[in-house]
Write an enzyme that holds these catalytic residues in place. Structure first.
Site, PDB file in Angstrom:
ATOM      1  N   CYS A   1       0.841  -1.192   0.000  1.00 37.36           N
ATOM      2  CA  CYS A   1       0.000   0.000   0.000  1.00 37.36           C
ATOM      3  C   CYS A   1       0.886   1.255   0.000  1.00 37.36           C
ATOM      4  CB  CYS A   1      -0.914   0.004   1.224  1.00 37.36           C
ATOM      5  SG  CYS A   1      -0.010   0.071   2.769  1.00 37.36           S
TER       6      CYS A   1
ATOM      7  N   CYS B   1       3.496   1.546   2.746  1.00 35.58           N
ATOM      8  CA  CYS B   1       4.659   0.660   2.627  1.00 35.58           C
ATOM      9  C   CYS B   1       5.646   1.236   1.617  1.00 35.58           C
ATOM     10  CB  CYS B   1       4.243  -0.731   2.166  1.00 35.58           C
ATOM     11  SG  CYS B   1       2.792  -1.355   3.001  1.00 35.58           S
TER      12      CYS B   1
END
Lengths: 83, 348
Positions: free
Chosen positions: A11, A14
Site C-alpha cells: 500500500c 509501505c
C-alpha cells in the site's frame, strides 16, 4: 551489510517507508539490501498486527506507522553497532 | 513479552511542550476571530450588499472553511494522542477470552480508539483469529474501526453540532455490534481462507514504550498527514454546500430526499458505495441537503455507506475471506445501515 525488510502488502504507506529507508541508507553511505515482504504468511512471522513493518537484520524495529528518516537512521546505526 | 527499543527522551522535550502550548494558543485565537473576519471580508472589504445570494453563499464559505480546518487539526491531534495509548496488540489482549455478546460490544468500542488503516485489516484479522477471538467479535471490530471515522466525526460536530456527532457514534457502534453478532451466529469459519488457520507466529506481542514527546510527535504527524490529504475535498465540498445554501430554494428536496420518500434510504446507501474514503468531501454537501429538506436518517445512512462499504476494503479482505463470507459481511453491514436510516427517519 544490513538486510532491511519492509513488511506490507504494497500500500501507499509501505511504499513511502521503503523510499525513506532507501534515502536513509544512501545518506549514511552504508551497504544494505532492501527486501519488500508482501505475502501475509511471511509478514505474520514477525508477529505484527499493523503494517507497514520495518525489520533490520531480522529484528523488528517498528510496526503500524511510518517512522521519520531520522528515526530510521538511528535504527540503522544501532543495527550497525550490533552487527 | 518482547519490547521494541525505548525511544530516547531527548533534551528537546521542553521545546516540544512549548510548541504545543504555542500551537494551542494560536488555535484558540484563530477560533475566536474566523467568524468576524469572514463577515468583515464579505461586507467590509468586498462591500457586497447584505441579503444577496452571492454574499450569503460567500460568507458561509469563508466562515466554514477555517472553522472546519481548525476543528479538524485540533481534534485529530487530541484523538491521535489518545490513540497512542491503544495499539492493536493491546486491543487483542483485551478481547482475548471474551464471549460473544460482551465481546462484540467491547470490540466495537475499541474499534473507535484503536489506530486503524484499512491496509492493516489483514494482519489485524489474522492476529485476532489466531488469538482465538471469535469471528463475530473480530468483525465487530473490523466494522467499527473504519465506520466511526475521525474525520467524519469532526465534520459532523463542526457542521451539525454534538447531538448529531453523538448519534453518528451511536449508530456506528450499533451497526458494528449487531452485524458482528449476526455474522458470528452463522458459524462461517469455513469461509475464512485456509492459510489463515495455518499461520503460526510466536505468541508474544510486541509492545512499544512511548514518551510524551513521542506521542506528541506522532499526533502532529497524523494531523499533517490527514489535513494535507483531505483539505482540498473539504474546500470544494464547502463551496458546493455554500452554493446550495444560497441558491437552492428552501424545501426543494423534501419530495426526493424527505421522510416520505421510502426508497431514498436504500438509494442513498447505493450511491454511497463508490464514494469511499471521501467522507470529508461528502459531509458539507449532506449538511446543505438537510437544510433544504433531506431527512436526517437518509443522510446518516448515506454517510455510513460512504465510510463503511468500501470497495478497496473488500478487495483487501478478499485475501483472508472466501467470497461467500465477504458477501455475507458486506450484505449484513448494508442491511444494518439501511435499517438505521429508517430508524432515524422514524424517530426524529
Amino acid at each position: 551489510m544490513l538486510t532491511i525488510k519492509i513488511l506490507g502488502s504494497g500500500c501507499e504507506n509501505c511504499k513511502r517507508l521503503a523510499w525513506l529507508a532507501e534515502r536513509a541508507v544512501n545518506h549514511l553511505g552504508i551497504e544494505a539490501q532492501i527486501i519488500k515482504v508482501t505475502e501475509y504468511p511471511e509478514i505474520m512471522k514477525y508477529n505484527i498486527m499493523s503494517t507497514p513493518g520495518l525489520v533490520i537484520n531480522e529484528k523488528l524495529v517498528s510496526a503500524g506507522r511510518i517512522p521519520s528518516e531520522a528515526e530510521i537512521t538511528t535504527f540503522l546505526t544501532d543495527a550497525l553497532e550490533r552487527a | 513479552m518482547t519490547t521494541l527499543p525505548q525511544l530516547s527522551n531527548k533534551p528537546t522535550a521542553h521545546k516540544t511542550y512549548w510548541l504545543v502550548a504555542l500551537g494551542a494558543l494560536a488555535w484558540i485565537i484563530a477560533y475566536q476571530i474566523y467568524e468576524p473576519l469572514a463577515e468583515w471580508l464579505v461586507y467590509g472589504a468586498f462591500r457586497l450588499p447584505e441579503d444577496s445570494r452571492l454574499s450569503e453563499s460567500l460568507a458561509f464559505f469563508l466562515a466554514d472553511v477555517p472553522k472546519i480546518l481548525l476543528l479538524l487539526s485540533g481534534m485529530i491531534f487530541i484523538i491521535s494522542i489518545i490513540r497512542t495509548f491503544f495499539s492493536p496488540e493491546r486491543t487483542r489482549a483485551l478481547l482475548g477470552g471474551k464471549r460473544e455478546g460482551i465481546g462484540n460490544v467491547l470490540a466495537a468500542a475499541l474499534g473507535i480508539v484503536t489506530p486503524f488503516c484499512s491496509c492493516s485489516a489483514v494482519p489485524l484479522f489474522i492476529g485476532f483469529v489466531e488469538a482465538g477471538i471469535p469471528l463475530g467479535v473480530t468483525f465487530s471490530f473490523l466494522i467499527a474501526a473504519p465506520t466511526i471515522n475521525e474525520v467524519a466525526l469532526v465534520m459532523l460536530f463542526g457542521l451539525f453540532g454534538w447531538r448529531i456527532a453523538a448519534l453518528y457514534i451511536a449508530s456506528g457502534l450499533t451497526i458494528a455490534i449487531i452485524a458482528g453478532y449476526i455474522i458470528g451466529q452463522f458459524k462461517l469459519e469455513r469461509f475464512v481462507e485456509d492459510f489463515v488457520w495455518k499461520i503460526q507466529s510466536s505468541a508474544d506481542a510486541t509492545i512499544e514504550k512511548l514518551t510524551w514527546e513521542n506521542r506528541i510527535e506522532r499526533a502532529w504527524g497524523a494531523v499533517r498527514e490527514i489535513v494535507s490529504k483531505v483539505w482540498i475535498y473539504i474546500v470544494v465540498a464547502i463551496a458546493i454546500g455554500a452554493g446550495i445554501h444560497g441558491y437552492v430554494p428552501q424545501d426543494a428536496l423534501v419530495g426526493i430526499m424527505g421522510k416520505q420518500a421510502w426508497w431514498s434510504v436504500p438509494v442513498a446507501v447505493l450511491i454511497g458505495i463508490p464514494l469511499y474514503s471521501n467522507a470529508a468531501g461528502m459531509i458539507p454537501i449532506v449538511s446543505a441537503l438537510i437544510e433544504k429538506g433531506a431527512s436526517l436518517g437518509t443522510a446518516l445512512a448515506f454517510m455510513m455507506s460512504v465510510v463503511a462499504l468500501s470497495l478497496p476494503e473488500a478487495i483487501i479482505l478478499r485475501r483472508v475471506l472466501k467470497p461467500q463470507l465477504l458477501i455475507v459481511f458486506f450484505s449484513v453491514i448494508g442491511i444494518a445501515i439501511i435499517l438505521t436510516g429508517y430508524l432515524f427517519n422514524w424517530i426524529m
